[in-house]
Design a protein around this motif. Structure first.
Motif, PDB file in Angstrom:
ATOM      1  N   ASN A 151       0.843  -1.199   0.084  1.00 15.81           N
ATOM      2  CA  ASN A 151      -0.066   0.116  -0.032  1.00 15.81           C
ATOM      3  C   ASN A 151       0.825   1.362  -0.106  1.00 15.81           C
ATOM      4  O   ASN A 151       2.184   1.343   0.444  1.00 15.81           O
ATOM      5  N   ASN A 153      -4.800   8.768   2.229  1.00 17.87           N
ATOM      6  CA  ASN A 153      -5.964   8.600   1.594  1.00 17.87           C
ATOM      7  C   ASN A 153      -5.878   7.305   0.880  1.00 17.87           C
ATOM      8  O   ASN A 153      -6.955   7.029  -0.144  1.00 17.87           O
ATOM      9  N   GLY A 154      -5.089   6.223   0.942  1.00 17.16           N
ATOM     10  CA  GLY A 154      -5.003   5.034   0.080  1.00 17.16           C
ATOM     11  C   GLY A 154      -4.214   5.394  -1.355  1.00 17.16           C
ATOM     12  O   GLY A 154      -4.139   4.606  -2.087  1.00 17.16           O
ATOM     13  N   ILE A 155      -3.690   6.532  -1.516  1.00 17.68           N
ATOM     14  CA  ILE A 155      -2.898   6.706  -2.794  1.00 17.68           C
ATOM     15  C   ILE A 155      -1.721   7.198  -2.252  1.00 17.68           C
ATOM     16  O   ILE A 155      -1.596   7.785  -1.310  1.00 17.68           O
ATOM     17  N   ARG A 214      -2.726   6.152  11.482  1.00 12.37           N
ATOM     18  CA  ARG A 214      -3.777   7.032  10.883  1.00 12.37           C
ATOM     19  C   ARG A 214      -4.969   7.096  12.016  1.00 12.37           C
ATOM     20  O   ARG A 214      -5.614   8.061  12.343  1.00 12.37           O
ATOM     21  N   THR A 235       2.175  -0.242   6.010  1.00 11.09           N
ATOM     22  CA  THR A 235       0.757   0.112   5.899  1.00 11.09           C
ATOM     23  C   THR A 235       0.112  -1.074   5.352  1.00 11.09           C
ATOM     24  O   THR A 235      -1.123  -1.095   5.238  1.00 11.09           O
ATOM     25  N   ARG A 272      -1.523  -5.104  -0.847  1.00 16.15           N
ATOM     26  CA  ARG A 272      -3.016  -5.081  -1.669  1.00 16.15           C
ATOM     27  C   ARG A 272      -2.669  -6.162  -2.787  1.00 16.15           C
ATOM     28  O   ARG A 272      -1.648  -6.147  -3.391  1.00 16.15           O
ATOM     29  N   ARG A 283      -7.218  -6.865   0.630  1.00 17.20           N
ATOM     30  CA  ARG A 283      -6.674  -5.964   1.745  1.00 17.20           C
ATOM     31  C   ARG A 283      -6.876  -6.078   3.118  1.00 17.20           C
ATOM     32  O   ARG A 283      -6.229  -5.260   3.965  1.00 17.20           O
TER      33      ARG A 283
END
Length: 405
Positions: free
Chosen positions: A159, A164-166, A233, A301, A304, A366
């Motif tokens: 990841n 924000n996952g990006i 987070r 993190t 995926r 994930r």
């Protein structure tokens, strides 16, 4: 038998679960081929060979694999001992891959790039289920298979650090500069020089993060000037501390207990509700403008799945986790720990694409709640189904150690 049925079952990945599937296939007398992208078996595990597992030998080996090995004179390690990743390879996976029932079926350096149905694109239906799978490799070679068991895992697709996952701004540049280390880097051994005396930020809340922090704390004791930051987070680290004494796996419970002590004594600085927005030359910057001085970054993190090679297959993937839609609620990390996942097998792993199954860590998408014992039972159930033994395939037996969370 049709020509398709006479083709081998293709197993993708020669890690623990892929080799367990191979052992199950060999035991049932089914032809198979194991495609391993690395130059050696268990290539991903070799990257964390220094790490000691919190699960003992007794639940780190597959029953069918043990039977094959014991018939060849193998002596199982002490069932209560906790192996390292390297010991898992040397004492179990390498002997298993070298077993006469498996060795000739393993192809190293075989990276799968595309999977399709021979003569069919994704749209065509009539006759699809009786057509073989077409597997294309990175060297341009192709092979046909009657079924596919994808045990390739997720280790190679981490990841991003971005909250924000990006990817965060300038994350690509930080990776290219060699400042970002994924998973559980060998900070006390091979990579010691890159971490000693540096300000290090570990991003993540799982066991990869906490295990790395414990190793870094040992490094900081020996190397003055090494400072440790734990970036979360979440609003607090309580869930990462785990179940402590209530954990059925003592080593897993001890990780959280030790981390909490290091935080409480100020040896690790915790940054909560920190969503990484940007990576500068010397710091992490959060979405709300906070900064952490960190020259070296550890990306823990999670990982995926990469479903890119299977875009021409008909997969029923959960839109959130990337597992099968049926499996998703059983493994949802918002509700489950790795010890509360219920038994599941071929029925929960079935896709609309007949004969295609994803097992092991990749089957969880994930979700970070995977244990090897789960993958072994998945492989057993799927192979039983491929052999036509549906009674055995649906007789799923799985006992997982409670986490205490």
């Amino acid at each position: 038998m049709s020509s398709t049925q006479r083709l081998p079952v293709a197993v993708i990945g020669a890690g623990p679960v892929g080799l367990a599937a191979a052992a199950q296939l060999a035991t049932r007398g089914l032809d198979f081929v194991v495609l391993e992208a690395g130059d050696e078996i268990a290539a991903s595990i070799r990257e964390w060979a220094h790490v000691r597992l919190f699960t003992p030998w007794q639940i780190n080996t597959d029953p069918a694999a043990r039977d094959l090995l014991e018939q060849a004179g193998w002596t199982a390690p002490d069932s209560e001992r906790l192996p390292t990743g390297g010991e898992l390879i040397d004492s179990y996976l390498s002997p298993l891959a070298a077993h006469p029932a498996i060795a000739s079926h393993v192809r190293l350096g075989a990276t799968v790039t595309v999977i399709a149905r021979q003569g069919f694109d994704k749209v065509r239906t009539v006759g699809r289920d009786t057509s073989p799978f077409l597997i294309r490799l990175s060297d341009g070679g192709e092979l046909l298979a009657s079924a596919i068991i994808d045990a390739s895992g997720t280790w190679c697709t981490p990841n991003p650090l971005g909250g924000n996952g990006i990817p965060a701004h300038k994350e690509t540049e930080a990776v290219a500069a060699g400042r970002v280390f994924n998973g559980m880097p060998d900070v006390l051994g091979r990579l010691r020089a890159q971490f000693a005396g540096e300000s290090v930020a570990v991003v993540g809340a799982g066991h990869s993060a906490t295990g790395t922090l414990l190793a870094l704390a040992d490094l900081a004791e020996a190397e003055p000037g090494t400072s440790l930051h734990w970036v979360l987070r979440a609003p607090n680290p309580s869930r990462a501390y785990g179940g402590g004494d209530a954990d059925a796996l003592a080593a897993r419970g001890a990780i959280g207990t030790r981390i909490k002590a290091l935080v409480d004594t100020g040896k690790i600085t915790v940054h909560t509700s920190f969503l990484v927005q940007e990576i500068t030359d010397r710091s992490l910057v959060s979405a709300d403008g906070r900064k952490i001085d960190a020259a070296v970054l550890v990306n823990s993190t999670g990982t995926r799945p990469d479903h890119g090679p299977t875009t021409e297959l008909r997969l029923d993937l959960d839109p959130i986790l990337g597992s099968t839609r049926t499996l998703a609620p059983l493994i949802d990390p918002n509700h489950h720990s790795c010890g509360t996942v219920p038994p599941h097998g071929v029925d929960e792993l079935t896709h609309p694409e007949t004969g295609f199954y994803i097992v092991g860590a990749k089957s969880y998408g994930r979700a970070p709640t995977f244990l090897l014992a789960t993958g072994y039972e998945q492989a057993r159930s799927v192979v039983a189904a491929l052999a036509g033994d549906w009674e055995a395939a649906r007789d799923v037996q799985l006992e997982l150690p409670e986490t205490g969370v």
